[in-house]
Design an enzyme around this catalytic site. Structure first.
Site, PDB file in Angstrom:
ATOM      1  N   SER A   1      -5.576  -8.859 -13.283  1.00 40.07           N
ATOM      2  CA  SER A   1      -6.293  -7.660 -13.836  1.00 40.07           C
ATOM      3  C   SER A   1      -5.083  -6.712 -14.623  1.00 40.07           C
ATOM      4  CB  SER A   1      -6.799  -6.832 -13.185  1.00 40.07           C
ATOM      5  OG  SER A   1      -7.581  -7.470 -11.869  1.00 40.07           O
TER       6      SER A   1
ATOM      7  N   ASP B   1       2.005   2.367  -2.871  1.00 43.40           N
ATOM      8  CA  ASP B   1       2.274   2.834  -4.132  1.00 43.40           C
ATOM      9  C   ASP B   1       1.128   4.070  -4.247  1.00 43.40           C
ATOM     10  OD1 ASP B   1       0.004   1.358  -4.172  1.00 43.40           O
ATOM     11  OD2 ASP B   1       0.380   0.827  -6.176  1.00 43.40           O
TER      12      ASP B   1
ATOM     13  N   SER C   1     -12.084 -16.227 -23.409  1.00 44.06           N
ATOM     14  CA  SER C   1     -10.938 -16.976 -22.179  1.00 44.06           C
ATOM     15  C   SER C   1     -11.090 -18.411 -22.276  1.00 44.06           C
ATOM     16  CB  SER C   1     -11.586 -16.201 -20.919  1.00 44.06           C
ATOM     17  OG  SER C   1     -11.034 -16.853 -20.030  1.00 44.06           O
TER      18      SER C   1
ATOM     19  N   HIS D   1       0.936  -1.156   0.094  1.00 41.03           N
ATOM     20  CA  HIS D   1       0.109  -0.033   0.096  1.00 41.03           C
ATOM     21  C   HIS D   1       0.698   1.177  -0.027  1.00 41.03           C
ATOM     22  CE1 HIS D   1      -4.009  -2.019   0.674  1.00 41.03           C
ATOM     23  NE2 HIS D   1      -3.089  -2.979   0.859  1.00 41.03           N
TER      24      HIS D   1
ATOM     25  N   GLY E   1      -4.000 -11.333  -5.674  1.00 38.33           N
ATOM     26  CA  GLY E   1      -2.932 -10.656  -5.242  1.00 38.33           C
ATOM     27  C   GLY E   1      -1.948 -10.805  -6.268  1.00 38.33           C
TER      28      GLY E   1
ATOM     29  N   SER F   1      -2.033  -9.651  -9.386  1.00 39.71           N
ATOM     30  CA  SER F   1      -2.118  -8.625 -10.534  1.00 39.71           C
ATOM     31  C   SER F   1      -2.506  -9.282 -12.075  1.00 39.71           C
ATOM     32  CB  SER F   1      -0.982  -7.971 -10.928  1.00 39.71           C
ATOM     33  OG  SER F   1      -0.806  -7.185  -9.777  1.00 39.71           O
TER      34      SER F   1
ATOM     35  N   ASP G   1       0.869  -2.403 -10.037  1.00 40.63           N
ATOM     36  CA  ASP G   1       0.623  -3.599 -10.731  1.00 40.63           C
ATOM     37  C   ASP G   1       0.760  -3.372 -12.362  1.00 40.63           C
ATOM     38  OD1 ASP G   1      -0.371  -4.296  -8.195  1.00 40.63           O
ATOM     39  OD2 ASP G   1      -2.569  -4.422  -8.832  1.00 40.63           O
TER      40      ASP G   1
ATOM     41  N   TYR H   1     -10.172  -1.218   0.490  1.00 36.21           N
ATOM     42  CA  TYR H   1      -9.005  -0.660  -0.108  1.00 36.21           C
ATOM     43  C   TYR H   1      -9.182   0.917   0.043  1.00 36.21           C
ATOM     44  CZ  TYR H   1      -5.303  -0.025  -3.701  1.00 36.21           C
ATOM     45  OH  TYR H   1      -4.142   0.432  -4.292  1.00 36.21           O
TER      46      TYR H   1
END
Ligand code: GLA
Length: 394
Positions: free
Chosen positions: A134, A45, A76, A43, A130, A132, A178, A227
């Site tokens: 995405s 960043d 996908s 956290h 966790g 990344s 990320d 978050y």
């Protein structure tokens, strides 16, 4: 086709065959983009701080061919589902397709020539854990658009546009970690990222240490607001110090001494969150130094302090993470271990003596399962290069 596939040729073949099955042509473009694990700097960043990040050899691949219509259709293989939208659509899709659409909309908004395509995507990054997944999808899509539209994005612009897509269209107020990691990762190196100057310095991990991902595989019980709450609390802390001295722009600028002088004036939660960020920021340089010197006892102490701070001050721990931390710490060859990503479950990371990696993995799985009843996913990783074109398509 699911999860990790060791053999790159086999993976590529499956993607090409799926493309040929679903669409009228063979793919002409192929790209990849990796996930990341943070070795230090939870956290930090969005507080303009530092992160020691490692781009991992779990990645997202897309093979595609241009379509003559202005539509995008992406299948996908992990989810056995297809997303489809027209380039002019303003209504944002639900589900994973919104990451693809968000990148298309953001790049197009920035003036880049976005072309429609048919494609197939496959990822070896576990979703929502966790690492990344995405950001890797976003950076892979941006790389694909570069290929299809015959333009080249500056790397920092690519990472920033992907972050903008996630912030403004997907609606997740994440920092740059990320997307930056996925775009800039360096093979064989970890990276000390400065989230203020948006630049990095590569640093080596001792060759006799192996990073091992320990996925708690525990259901995440997030309401979705945690978050944003942490971010707001950090911003309140920064605002307090900024009002004292305009040179103190973010928590990165607040030294432990100044913080201690004012801690009692801050609301309790704001003080706890700010303290963690200030300490965590300092730990990034400390861990990079300890890794350079291969000082194992310092590596262990610094990583443990990060876990304890994340648990007690930043409060992003859950019981499964404690069980995993205990399992990792007591397993053979463990040099240091801590949380990764946003916390609240998901993956954790250990640095393990290379020659004890398989003993470590066996024991962590056993101890953790005995303790929690959950079968964890535990595997060694290597650092990999950032986003790019798959060799076959160069
Ligand atoms: C998530 C966010 C990142 C970063 C980490 C925590 O992964 O997407 O921007 O804030 O959490 O370090």
């Amino acid at each position: 086709m699911n999860g990790h596939i060791e053999n790159r040729e086999q993976r590529l073949q499956s993607l090409i065959e799926a493309h040929e099955r679903e669409f009228p042509t063979s793919p002409s473009v192929g790209v990849r983009s990796p996930g990341r694990v943070d070795l230090m700097g939870s956290h930090t960043d969005y507080n303009e701080g530092f992160v020691l990040t490692l781009t991992i050899d779990r990645d997202t691949w897309i093979v595609a061919s241009p379509s003559n219509e202005d539509t995008i259709t992406l299948r996908s293989l992990n989810l056995d589902s297809t997303c489809s939208f027209a380039l002019g659509d303003t209504e944002v899709l639900d589900g994973w397709g919104r990451y693809v659409q968000a990148v298309a909309m953001t790049l197009s908004g920035a003036g880049y020539p976005i072309r429609g395509f048919h494609g197939v995507v496959h990822s070896t990054i576990p979703i929502s854990s966790g690492l990344s997944s995405s950001a890797a999808l976003e950076a892979a899509v941006a790389t694909l658009f570069e290929q299809l539209g015959d333009f080249t994005l500056d790397k920092l612009e690519k990472a920033s546009l992907c972050q903008q897509a996630e912030n403004e269209i997907v609606g997740v107020n994440c920092g740059i970690l990320d997307q930056y990691s996925s775009v800039f990762g360096e093979q064989g190196k970890a990276v000390v990222l400065d989230c203020r100057s948006l630049s990095h310095k590569a640093t080596a991990i001792p060759s006799d240490l192996r990073p091992v991902i320990c996925n708690t595989c525990a259901p995440r019980k997030l309401t979705g607001s945690e978050y944003g709450e942490r971010r707001e609390q950090c911003e309140k802390g920064a605002a307090y110090f900024n009002a004292l001295d305009s040179n103190l722009k973010t928590l990165r600028d607040v030294s432990p001494g100044i913080f201690a002088d004012h801690e009692a004036n801050l609301p309790h939660l704001v003080a706890m969150r700010s303290k963690f960020i200030i300490q965590e920021n300092a730990r990034v340089a400390e861990l990079a130094g300890a890794l350079e010197e291969n000082d194992r006892s310092r590596i262990r102490t610094i990583m443990a302090a990060s876990f304890i701070g994340a648990r007690d001050l930043f409060e992003i721990g859950v019981p499964a993470m404690q069980s995993m931390f205990d399992s990792m710490s007591s397993a053979p060859g463990c040099v240091g271990c801590r949380q990764a990503g946003a916390g609240f479950g998901g993956c954790m990371i250990a640095l393990v003596e290379s020659n004890k990696t398989s003993d470590f993995i066996d024991q962590v799985k056993d101890t953790y399962e005995r303790e929690t009843g959950i079968h964890a996913d535990v595997y060694p990783i290597r650092s990999s290069a950032g986003s790019g074109v798959l060799p076959t398509f160069r």
